[in-house]
Design a protein around this motif. Structure first.
Motif, PDB file in Angstrom:
ATOM      1  N   PRO A  64       0.825  -1.215   0.000  1.00  0.00           N
ATOM      2  CA  PRO A  64       0.000   0.000   0.000  1.00  0.00           C
ATOM      3  C   PRO A  64       0.861   1.268   0.000  1.00  0.00           C
ATOM      4  CG  PRO A  64      -0.793  -1.560   1.634  1.00  0.00           C
ATOM      5  CD  PRO A  64       0.524  -2.088   1.135  1.00  0.00           C
ATOM      6  N   VAL A  65       0.481   2.242  -0.819  1.00  0.00           N
ATOM      7  CA  VAL A  65       1.154   3.530  -0.845  1.00  0.00           C
ATOM      8  C   VAL A  65       0.256   4.636  -0.276  1.00  0.00           C
ATOM      9  CG1 VAL A  65       2.789   3.065  -2.709  1.00  0.00           C
ATOM     10  CG2 VAL A  65       0.508   3.861  -3.263  1.00  0.00           C
ATOM     11  N   TYR A  66      -1.017   4.345  -0.132  1.00  0.00           N
ATOM     12  CA  TYR A  66      -1.979   5.260   0.473  1.00  0.00           C
ATOM     13  C   TYR A  66      -2.779   4.471   1.512  1.00  0.00           C
ATOM     14  CZ  TYR A  66      -1.163   8.003  -3.793  1.00  0.00           C
ATOM     15  OH  TYR A  66      -0.598   8.700  -4.821  1.00  0.00           O
ATOM     16  N   PRO A  67      -3.320   5.161   2.513  1.00  0.00           N
ATOM     17  CA  PRO A  67      -4.144   4.447   3.504  1.00  0.00           C
ATOM     18  C   PRO A  67      -5.393   3.813   2.872  1.00  0.00           C
ATOM     19  CG  PRO A  67      -3.684   6.706   4.223  1.00  0.00           C
ATOM     20  CD  PRO A  67      -3.145   6.568   2.840  1.00  0.00           C
ATOM     21  N   GLU A  68      -5.925   4.487   1.876  1.00  0.00           N
ATOM     22  CA  GLU A  68      -7.101   4.017   1.137  1.00  0.00           C
ATOM     23  C   GLU A  68      -6.877   4.314  -0.342  1.00  0.00           C
ATOM     24  OE1 GLU A  68      -9.776   2.391   2.408  1.00  0.00           O
ATOM     25  OE2 GLU A  68      -8.803   2.470   4.368  1.00  0.00           O
TER      26      GLU A  68
END
Length: 140
Positions: A64-68
């Motif tokens: 993952p590079v973003y939380p969502e």
């Protein structure tokens, strides 16, 4: 220890797509980048227009590079009301990316199609391993 991967080539995928019973839809939308090639192949087979929404959540190593998931690009504002959409992605396991797309397309009749994982329609439901997709080899 390296994960076991299933090899699927364009012929494998094309053959399965030719024999697949797709729902009646008006437009194919691919979730870029993983859903780009499958969406193009499906739109071509069905003789439909194809659009893309670029939603990013993970990097190429699947971290993952973003939380969502985040919408990076894609315009859906000019899609006519009542359009039946086939939303296409390569893989959906957690459902986070496809759910973000469904949230964006909430005012449309949307069916989800994935090559592997969880969706309304799944091309390779028996494949449980990671896959070497042929388009990932392009440019290597």
């Amino acid at each position: 220890m390296e994960k076991v991967k299933t090899n699927l080539d364009f012929q494998d995928i094309s053959q399965k797509l030719r024999n697949f019973r797709f729902p009646k839809v008006d437009l194919v939308i691919g979730i870029a980048t993983g859903g780009t090639f499958p969406a193009i192949m499906i739109a071509h087979q069905l003789g439909l227009d194809c659009r893309f929404i670029h939603i990013n959540f993970r990097d190429p190593s699947n971290e993952p590079v973003y939380p969502e998931p985040v919408l990076l690009s894609g315009n859906i504002n000019d899609i006519p009301a009542g359009t039946k959409i086939l939303l296409v992605d390569e893989v959906s396991v957690s459902g986070k990316t496809i759910n973000k797309a469904l949230e964006l397309l909430k005012n449309f009749d949307v069916k989800t199609f994935v090559l592997k994982g969880n969706g309304d329609y799944v091309l390779f439901p028996d494949v449980k391993t990671c896959v070497n997709w042929p388009w990932k080899l392009i440019g290597d």
